[in-house]
Design a protein around this motif. Structure first.
Motif, PDB file in Angstrom:
ATOM      1  N   MET A   1       0.908  -1.142   0.021  1.00  0.00           N
ATOM      2  CA  MET A   1       0.055  -0.041   0.121  1.00  0.00           C
ATOM      3  C   MET A   1       1.032   1.196  -0.092  1.00  0.00           C
ATOM      4  O   MET A   1       2.012   1.427   0.821  1.00  0.00           O
ATOM      5  CB  MET A   1      -0.764   0.117   1.228  1.00  0.00           C
ATOM      6  N   LYS A   2       0.547   2.251  -0.805  1.00  0.00           N
ATOM      7  CA  LYS A   2       1.306   3.591  -0.876  1.00  0.00           C
ATOM      8  C   LYS A   2       0.298   4.811  -0.458  1.00  0.00           C
ATOM      9  O   LYS A   2      -0.601   4.477  -0.899  1.00  0.00           O
ATOM     10  CB  LYS A   2       1.651   3.760  -2.277  1.00  0.00           C
ATOM     11  N   VAL A   3       0.795   5.582   0.437  1.00  0.00           N
ATOM     12  CA  VAL A   3       0.167   6.728   0.905  1.00  0.00           C
ATOM     13  C   VAL A   3       0.860   8.008   0.739  1.00  0.00           C
ATOM     14  O   VAL A   3       2.051   7.950   0.554  1.00  0.00           O
ATOM     15  CB  VAL A   3       0.046   6.531   2.500  1.00  0.00           C
ATOM     16  N   LEU A   4       0.090   8.892   0.381  1.00  0.00           N
ATOM     17  CA  LEU A   4       0.741  10.153   0.100  1.00  0.00           C
ATOM     18  C   LEU A   4      -0.039  11.092   1.214  1.00  0.00           C
ATOM     19  O   LEU A   4      -1.215  11.069   1.180  1.00  0.00           O
ATOM     20  CB  LEU A   4       0.406  10.893  -1.339  1.00  0.00           C
ATOM     21  N   TYR A   5       0.408  11.794   2.278  1.00  0.00           N
ATOM     22  CA  TYR A   5      -0.020  12.348   3.226  1.00  0.00           C
ATOM     23  C   TYR A   5       0.317  13.874   2.974  1.00  0.00           C
ATOM     24  O   TYR A   5       1.606  14.375   2.661  1.00  0.00           O
ATOM     25  CB  TYR A   5       0.491  11.760   4.508  1.00  0.00           C
ATOM     26  N   THR A   6      -0.730  14.826   2.960  1.00  0.00           N
ATOM     27  CA  THR A   6      -0.425  16.255   2.917  1.00  0.00           C
ATOM     28  C   THR A   6      -0.943  17.058   3.688  1.00  0.00           C
ATOM     29  O   THR A   6      -2.179  16.839   4.199  1.00  0.00           O
ATOM     30  CB  THR A   6      -0.616  16.474   1.244  1.00  0.00           C
ATOM     31  N   ALA A   7      -0.570  18.027   4.240  1.00  0.00           N
ATOM     32  CA  ALA A   7      -1.031  19.098   5.141  1.00  0.00           C
ATOM     33  C   ALA A   7      -0.117  20.424   4.784  1.00  0.00           C
ATOM     34  O   ALA A   7       0.696  20.396   4.334  1.00  0.00           O
ATOM     35  CB  ALA A   7      -0.703  18.621   6.671  1.00  0.00           C
ATOM     36  N   PHE A   8      -0.813  21.443   5.589  1.00  0.00           N
ATOM     37  CA  PHE A   8      -0.194  22.955   5.394  1.00  0.00           C
ATOM     38  C   PHE A   8       1.060  23.102   6.097  1.00  0.00           C
ATOM     39  O   PHE A   8       1.676  24.212   6.140  1.00  0.00           O
ATOM     40  CB  PHE A   8      -1.224  23.791   5.211  1.00  0.00           C
ATOM     41  N   GLU A   9       0.843  22.380   7.405  1.00  0.00           N
ATOM     42  CA  GLU A   9       1.911  22.468   8.235  1.00  0.00           C
ATOM     43  C   GLU A   9       2.380  21.178   8.634  1.00  0.00           C
ATOM     44  O   GLU A   9       1.608  20.170   8.863  1.00  0.00           O
ATOM     45  CB  GLU A   9       1.595  23.309   9.394  1.00  0.00           C
ATOM     46  N   CYS A  10       3.673  21.151   9.346  1.00  0.00           N
ATOM     47  CA  CYS A  10       4.410  19.779   9.807  1.00  0.00           C
ATOM     48  C   CYS A  10       5.300  19.937  10.477  1.00  0.00           C
ATOM     49  O   CYS A  10       6.502  20.655  10.299  1.00  0.00           O
ATOM     50  CB  CYS A  10       4.607  18.781   8.503  1.00  0.00           C
ATOM     51  N   ALA A  11       5.351  19.554  11.876  1.00  0.00           N
ATOM     52  CA  ALA A  11       6.565  19.587  12.604  1.00  0.00           C
ATOM     53  C   ALA A  11       7.646  18.589  12.245  1.00  0.00           C
ATOM     54  O   ALA A  11       7.327  17.281  11.702  1.00  0.00           O
ATOM     55  CB  ALA A  11       5.955  19.177  14.277  1.00  0.00           C
ATOM     56  N   PRO A  12       8.787  18.468  12.310  1.00  0.00           N
ATOM     57  CA  PRO A  12       9.601  19.613  12.899  1.00  0.00           C
ATOM     58  C   PRO A  12       9.883  20.686  12.148  1.00  0.00           C
ATOM     59  O   PRO A  12      10.580  21.682  12.332  1.00  0.00           O
ATOM     60  CB  PRO A  12      11.021  18.715  13.560  1.00  0.00           C
ATOM     61  N   PHE A  13       9.436  20.682  10.997  1.00  0.00           N
ATOM     62  CA  PHE A  13       9.748  21.855   9.921  1.00  0.00           C
ATOM     63  C   PHE A  13       9.123  23.247  10.218  1.00  0.00           C
ATOM     64  O   PHE A  13       9.752  24.234  10.373  1.00  0.00           O
ATOM     65  CB  PHE A  13       9.315  21.506   8.371  1.00  0.00           C
ATOM     66  N   PHE A  14       7.777  23.235  10.445  1.00  0.00           N
ATOM     67  CA  PHE A  14       6.926  24.552  10.755  1.00  0.00           C
ATOM     68  C   PHE A  14       5.538  23.924  11.250  1.00  0.00           C
ATOM     69  O   PHE A  14       4.879  22.991  10.641  1.00  0.00           O
ATOM     70  CB  PHE A  14       6.870  25.452   9.519  1.00  0.00           C
ATOM     71  N   LYS A  15       5.113  24.483  12.113  1.00  0.00           N
ATOM     72  CA  LYS A  15       3.735  24.309  12.701  1.00  0.00           C
ATOM     73  C   LYS A  15       3.274  25.421  13.546  1.00  0.00           C
ATOM     74  O   LYS A  15       4.024  26.210  14.164  1.00  0.00           O
ATOM     75  CB  LYS A  15       3.982  23.263  13.332  1.00  0.00           C
ATOM     76  N   THR A  16       1.771  25.781  13.583  1.00  0.00           N
ATOM     77  CA  THR A  16       1.324  26.430  14.437  1.00  0.00           C
ATOM     78  C   THR A  16       0.537  25.993  15.456  1.00  0.00           C
ATOM     79  O   THR A  16      -0.065  26.347  16.519  1.00  0.00           O
ATOM     80  CB  THR A  16       0.198  27.527  13.516  1.00  0.00           C
ATOM     81  N   GLY A  17       0.054  24.447  15.275  1.00  0.00           N
ATOM     82  CA  GLY A  17      -0.566  23.953  16.334  1.00  0.00           C
ATOM     83  C   GLY A  17      -0.737  22.399  16.237  1.00  0.00           C
ATOM     84  O   GLY A  17       0.352  21.719  15.471  1.00  0.00           O
ATOM     85  N   GLY A  18      -1.762  21.942  16.786  1.00  0.00           N
ATOM     86  CA  GLY A  18      -1.941  20.214  16.631  1.00  0.00           C
ATOM     87  C   GLY A  18      -1.873  19.749  15.147  1.00  0.00           C
ATOM     88  O   GLY A  18      -1.328  18.344  15.370  1.00  0.00           O
ATOM     89  N   LEU A  19      -2.292  20.463  14.180  1.00  0.00           N
ATOM     90  CA  LEU A  19      -2.276  19.750  12.785  1.00  0.00           C
ATOM     91  C   LEU A  19      -0.797  19.547  12.411  1.00  0.00           C
ATOM     92  O   LEU A  19      -0.489  18.255  12.154  1.00  0.00           O
ATOM     93  CB  LEU A  19      -2.885  20.842  11.903  1.00  0.00           C
ATOM     94  N   GLY A  20      -0.003  20.510  12.876  1.00  0.00           N
ATOM     95  CA  GLY A  20       1.524  20.246  12.504  1.00  0.00           C
ATOM     96  C   GLY A  20       1.875  19.166  13.496  1.00  0.00           C
ATOM     97  O   GLY A  20       2.866  18.237  12.742  1.00  0.00           O
ATOM     98  N   ASP A  21       1.632  18.838  14.622  1.00  0.00           N
ATOM     99  CA  ASP A  21       2.124  17.564  15.382  1.00  0.00           C
ATOM    100  C   ASP A  21       1.636  16.383  14.722  1.00  0.00           C
ATOM    101  O   ASP A  21       2.472  15.474  14.644  1.00  0.00           O
ATOM    102  CB  ASP A  21       1.598  17.840  16.782  1.00  0.00           C
ATOM    103  N   GLU A 378     -13.175  20.429  21.649  1.00  0.00           N
ATOM    104  CA  GLU A 378     -11.678  20.168  21.622  1.00  0.00           C
ATOM    105  C   GLU A 378     -11.760  18.815  20.475  1.00  0.00           C
ATOM    106  O   GLU A 378     -12.225  17.833  20.822  1.00  0.00           O
ATOM    107  CB  GLU A 378     -11.239  19.555  22.792  1.00  0.00           C
ATOM    108  N   PRO A 379     -11.583  19.108  19.319  1.00  0.00           N
ATOM    109  CA  PRO A 379     -11.679  17.896  18.332  1.00  0.00           C
ATOM    110  C   PRO A 379     -10.700  16.613  18.911  1.00  0.00           C
ATOM    111  O   PRO A 379     -11.415  15.497  18.945  1.00  0.00           O
ATOM    112  CB  PRO A 379     -10.883  18.334  17.167  1.00  0.00           C
ATOM    113  N   CYS A 380      -9.402  17.036  19.339  1.00  0.00           N
ATOM    114  CA  CYS A 380      -8.906  15.943  20.192  1.00  0.00           C
ATOM    115  C   CYS A 380      -8.072  16.607  21.300  1.00  0.00           C
ATOM    116  O   CYS A 380      -8.413  16.207  22.371  1.00  0.00           O
ATOM    117  CB  CYS A 380      -7.899  15.360  19.130  1.00  0.00           C
ATOM    118  N   GLY A 381      -7.228  17.594  21.070  1.00  0.00           N
ATOM    119  CA  GLY A 381      -6.390  17.934  22.034  1.00  0.00           C
ATOM    120  C   GLY A 381      -5.219  17.162  22.380  1.00  0.00           C
ATOM    121  O   GLY A 381      -5.414  15.745  22.292  1.00  0.00           O
ATOM    122  N   LEU A 382      -3.917  17.497  22.518  1.00  0.00           N
ATOM    123  CA  LEU A 382      -2.637  16.717  22.628  1.00  0.00           C
ATOM    124  C   LEU A 382      -2.390  16.778  23.849  1.00  0.00           C
ATOM    125  O   LEU A 382      -1.677  16.282  24.651  1.00  0.00           O
ATOM    126  CB  LEU A 382      -1.736  17.092  21.650  1.00  0.00           C
TER     127      LEU A 382
END
Ligand code: GLC
Length: 478
Positions: A1-21, A378-382
């Motif tokens: 199985m091959k996955v492509l995951y994409t988001a507008f922010e991503c730790a440890p490169f750049f993030k503003t919140g939980g999405l990046g984590d 709170e959708p999840c909360g980390l």
């Protein structure tokens, strides 16, 4: 199985919140389980140099953003077993911040088109294309309505994860032609329209093969008008493809036995180190070093979502108890000012650090006794999960991911990993803090037992990641 995951922010490169984590952690967990995963991100000019130096240029081409001809570079970075692809364009991504510009929608449009074009350019056709929040939610729509003729793309299954439904990406329908180069038909039919605007999130929900949120409770809540932010109707209609998977936390960076930010390490069987961290925290914060006074902590963005209007209502009252209050965070200027003002009136027992400081955050998780999270939703909360792993017991509004991750102490059975209140009122918030303080002061053994239960609960990505793999497999077998 091959996955492509994409988001507008991503730790440890750049993030503003939980999405990046989450974008930082989930692909790594998938990779550990043997799932081939690539991650596609914007190439922001503020990516730390140590990553930039490692990036290789692998392709570049001209991308049509409506009538515009834009340069699109692809850079590749192998990091911790994952292959990252960065979409490079200085005009869009040489900015000081990730979000907050007048042309954000054009930046999102460019990025989403680039993600789709990239698959053919680097010859990586995923089985599952996983998008996150509204910034990438148009991709499932674009695949079906703009790129349907690309044969290689036809079997791709799409998953949309909603991290927060309050942010939907609402724009004038003109951008369909102007930025995406597609017609108005689906807009006119109402499929991607909401309140006479184009709605990215609605498009994602309508077109993705599966939609999930970051906790099972939130998946239920957003089907109601109280939490659905207007999209509850479509979520009810699409309920058969909606589910909830609780996020995990990064177990490597959030580990009290190795965390480099701590003055002493500790583990569930020996909490001596936690005491040392508490003394250090009191010292840094300029509070009296008292081991027997509980520290009640907040580490958060100071926003309405996080329920700080409720906490502010009660704070003076709470400060009458024998406790110390520490707060770390930035956000809404009104909240910042209010916390500054109140804590300034009680300098011997409270302090508000209105700043963003990752190291101090870890010191607080480790040194505090109670962790407050009165979120209105709170959708999840980390952070409640990080706090628990560090033996700091959370007091939460039992909602969304807080409800799914914190089990309120039950005095009859002794079960529980924290404290909670159901009704979102100052009275109940205070009641549950009071319950916690009493237990801390009068029943240290029960306290230790709850700490043990909290610290040994599994919040690793291992479990959550398996739920994603199961979900991908289900989609592929359909
Ligand atoms: C958003 C949500 C938060 C969640 C995070 C990661 O920031 O507000 O609850 O933990 O996304 O999914």
């Amino acid at each position: 199985m091959k996955v492509l995951y994409t988001a507008f922010e991503c730790a440890p490169f750049f993030k503003t919140g939980g999405l990046g984590d989450v974008a930082g952690a989930l692909p790594k967990a998938l990779h550990k389980k043997g799932i081939e995963t690539i991650v596609v991100l914007p190439y922001f000019s503020f990516i730390p140099d140590r990553f930039k130096d490692e990036c290789q240029d692998v392709a570049n081409f001209t991308l049509e953003v409506g009538w515009r001809q834009q340069y699109c570079g692809i850079k590749q970075l192998d990091f911790q077993g994952i292959r990252y692809y960065f979409i490079d364009n200085l005009y869009y991504f040489d900015r000081a911040e990730i979000y907050g510009y007048d042309d954000d929608v054009e930046r999102f449009a460019f990025f989403q088109l680039a993600v789709i074009e990239l698959m053919n350019r680097i010859d990586y056709i995923p089985d599952v294309l996983h998008v996150n929040d509204y910034h990438t939610a148009m991709i499932p729509f674009l695949l079906k309505e703009k790129y349907h003729w690309v044969e290689e793309y036809q079997a791709i299954r799409t998953v949309l994860t909603i991290h927060n439904i309050e942010f939907q990406g609402q724009y004038s329908s003109e951008i369909l032609g102007d930025l995406f180069g597609v017609g108005q038909r689906r807009y006119n039919e109402g499929v991607i329209r909401w309140h006479n605007q184009l709605n990215f999130m609605k498009a994602g929900i309508a077109y993705a093969n599966h939609v999930n949120t970051v906790s099972p409770s939130y998946a239920e809540e957003i089907k109601t008008s109280e939490f659905g932010a207007g999209l509850e109707i479509i979520l009810q209609m699409e309920h058969q493809k909606l589910s909830g998977i609780l996020n995990g936390i990064d177990y490597e960076t959030n580990d009290p036995t190795t965390d480099p930010s701590l003055v002493a390490h500790f583990e569930v069987d020996d909490l001596t180190g936690k005491g040392l961290n508490k003394a250090e925290l009191q010292r840094i914060m300029g509070l009296p070093e008292k081991s027997d006074v509980p520290i009640v902590a907040v580490v958060s963005r100071l926003t309405y979502q996080k329920g700080f209007h409720l906490l502010l209502e009660e704070l003076e009252h709470l400060l009458q108890f024998d406790l110390q209050f520490v707060l770390l965070g930035t956000g809404d200027p009104r909240f910042e000012a209010a916390f500054r003002q109140i804590t300034a009136r009680y300098p011997e027992k409270s302090v508000a650090k209105i700043t963003f400081d990752v190291t101090l955050a870890q010191k607080i998780y480790a040194g505090a006794d109670l962790f407050l999270m009165p979120s209105s939703f709170e959708p999840c909360g980390l952070s409640q999960m990080i706090a628990m792993r560090y033996g700091t017991l959370p007091v939460v509004h039992e909602i969304g991911g807080l409800k799914d991750s914190v089990h309120p102490f039950n005095p009859v059975t002794g079960a529980g990993t924290g404290f909670g209140f159901e009704e979102f009122t100052g009275f109940y918030l205070t009641q549950s803090v009071k319950q916690a303080l009493e237990l801390y002061q009068k029943s240290p053994n029960v306290w230790k037992k709850i700490q043990r239960q909290a610290m040994t609960t599994d919040f690793s990505w291992d479990t959550s990641c398996q739920s994603y793999i199961d979900l991908y497999n289900r989609l592929l077998s359909k």
